[in-house]
Design a protein around this motif. Sequence first.
Motif, short mmCIF file in Angstrom:
data_model
loop_
_atom_site.label_atom_id
_atom_site.label_comp_id
_atom_site.label_asym_id
_atom_site.label_seq_id
_atom_site.Cartn_x
_atom_site.Cartn_y
_atom_site.Cartn_z
N SER A 166 0.82 -1.20 0.00
CA SER A 166 0.00 0.00 0.00
C SER A 166 0.86 1.26 0.00
CB SER A 166 -0.92 -0.01 1.22
OG SER A 166 -1.66 1.18 1.31
N CYS A 188 1.60 2.72 -3.45
CA CYS A 188 0.52 3.51 -4.06
C CYS A 188 0.34 4.84 -3.35
CB CYS A 188 -0.78 2.70 -4.02
SG CYS A 188 -2.19 3.56 -4.75
N HIS A 211 3.19 7.12 -4.29
CA HIS A 211 3.11 7.47 -5.70
C HIS A 211 2.03 8.51 -5.96
CE1 HIS A 211 3.57 6.93 -10.03
NE2 HIS A 211 2.26 6.81 -10.12
N ARG A 212 0.91 8.38 -5.27
CA ARG A 212 -0.20 9.31 -5.46
C ARG A 212 -0.04 10.61 -4.68
NH1 ARG A 212 -3.41 8.01 -9.65
NH2 ARG A 212 -5.07 9.21 -8.67
N TRP A 220 -2.30 4.07 4.13
CA TRP A 220 -3.21 5.15 3.75
C TRP A 220 -3.65 5.93 4.97
CZ3 TRP A 220 -8.50 5.79 4.88
CH2 TRP A 220 -9.14 6.82 4.17
N TRP A 232 -7.19 12.27 -7.29
CA TRP A 232 -7.77 10.99 -7.70
C TRP A 232 -8.78 11.25 -8.82
CZ3 TRP A 232 -8.97 7.41 -2.97
CH2 TRP A 232 -7.76 7.15 -2.32
#
Length: 338
Positions: A126, A129, A132-133, A186, A337
């Motif tokens: 996780s 991601c 990266h985001r 997250w 997003w």
Amino acid sequence: MSTEPLRGRARSPAIAAATAAGAVLALQAWINGRLGEALDDGVAAATVSDGLSFVLLAALCPFLPEFRRGTGRLARRTRGGTPALRPWHFLGGIVGGVVVLSQATSTAALGTALYTVALVAGQTLSGLCVDHRGIGPGAATPVDARRLTGAAVALAAVTVPLLGSLTAETIWLALLPFAAGIGLSWQMAVNGRLNAVAGSPYPSVALNFLLGVLVVSAAMGIDLALTGPPRHWPHDPLLYTGGLLGVAFVLASVLLVRHIGVLVMGLAMVGGQTVGSLVIDLAAGGGRPTGLTTLLSSAAIVVAAVLASRPGARPATTPSEPSELSDQHTPVPERQWT
């Protein structure tokens, strides 16, 4: 309260504290697992753990000036400003409820070490991601070959210990902490963003446990309808301290991620979780034995975390604490997003 990232030798105490926070999470998993085993009801154990945490915070937070000021800043920022806050930035506490449920329902059967292997494998994947985001309070960290290799090692590490005992129950039990680990990175990222805006860790910590207790209460309602209440409550007070450890862990993670960044925080926590879980299993016994495959998998998880951490990556910067007269912050880059 300073929110500037630490550098050089000044970071060592913060990294040591993050490692200790990882060990605290492993200890919380062991305690909640034992409580779930004693009650013969993991959902009831999770409800007790998160419920006690929430009661403690609800009693203390209203009397903390930083909590009131930080809550006011968050309320103003939801109406506009930079950095922008989205509704999903406030939902990290849902993951906390899932983590506690996974602890109480699977740790006793899997053993603390194997539970932690599954948890941090999901956390490492996780983290790719999340970084990266650019979901956290700092700039995005693109995925590269080194980080992808770390993710592959993490996946291998979580599957190898299961090869010798592949049953439907084992697979499903390991999937619980794996899924909780996916959410954990997250949760750290969105909590760090809230903390950067509020200038105080207390609003995000309180919100985390509010949402967490709602998750476990919903699960408890279903559990009561299906099986009824637990018939026996253990008398050992140690089994009821999981909630206090949860408060310590969330508070530490919210405070430290501002100073050492999400990547270093995650790496230090993985080390603390892995070593702590092995020590707990060896000292306390119970659950599945800590065999060679689990030891090798734990070592592989640490290697995966090192590989997944981009060399030379600078810790995420966070805006300075806002003053009482100003609500301006340094913009925080974020990939939207779609």
